[in-house]
Design an enzyme around this catalytic site. Structure first.
Site, short mmCIF file in Angstrom:
data_model
loop_
_atom_site.label_atom_id
_atom_site.label_comp_id
_atom_site.label_asym_id
_atom_site.label_seq_id
_atom_site.Cartn_x
_atom_site.Cartn_y
_atom_site.Cartn_z
N CYS A 1 0.84 -1.21 0.00
CA CYS A 1 0.00 0.00 0.00
C CYS A 1 0.87 1.26 0.00
O CYS A 1 1.55 1.55 0.99
CB CYS A 1 -0.90 -0.05 1.23
SG CYS A 1 -1.75 1.49 1.63
N CYS B 1 0.12 3.79 2.72
CA CYS B 1 0.57 3.26 4.02
C CYS B 1 2.05 3.55 4.22
O CYS B 1 2.47 3.95 5.31
CB CYS B 1 0.34 1.75 4.09
SG CYS B 1 -1.39 1.25 3.98
#
Length: 102
Positions: free
Chosen positions: A29, A32
């Site tokens: 991600c 993230c």
């Protein structure tokens, strides 16, 4: 920042005397990874515990807490979830949210 899993979640989060910021994330991600350094700074600047839960490796926790998109950040105080922030938000928003519970 501590990486926790389904086996350590209760002890590290639910039984913690400190405010805990839980980062539900995954290594693939992009957002993230982008928020990771901000969380490291927050861990050093505030009197709280910051932990990460890899949703790929801990799908039961992700399902239990209704994680639909990542990053999802949850604040726990005395074992109770008190707030949730979804997405890679600016540090100022995280600080504002954290300060409500310190």
């Amino acid at each position: 920042m501590l990486h926790i899993d389904e086996l350590t979640f209760e002890n590290e989060v639910l039984q913690s005397e400190k405010l805990v910021l839980v980062d539900f994330w995954a290594p693939w991600c992009g957002p993230c990874r982008m928020i990771g350094p901000i969380l490291e700074e927050i861990a050093k600047e505030f009197n709280l515990k910051v932990v990460q839960v890899n949703t790929d490796e801990n799908p039961n926790l992700a399902t239990f807490y209704g994680i639909r998109s990542i990053p999802t950040l949850m604040l726990f105080k005395k074992g109770q979830r008190v707030d949730t922030v979804i997405g890679a938000v600016p540090k100022s928003i995280l600080i504002h949210t954290i300060n409500k519970y310190l």
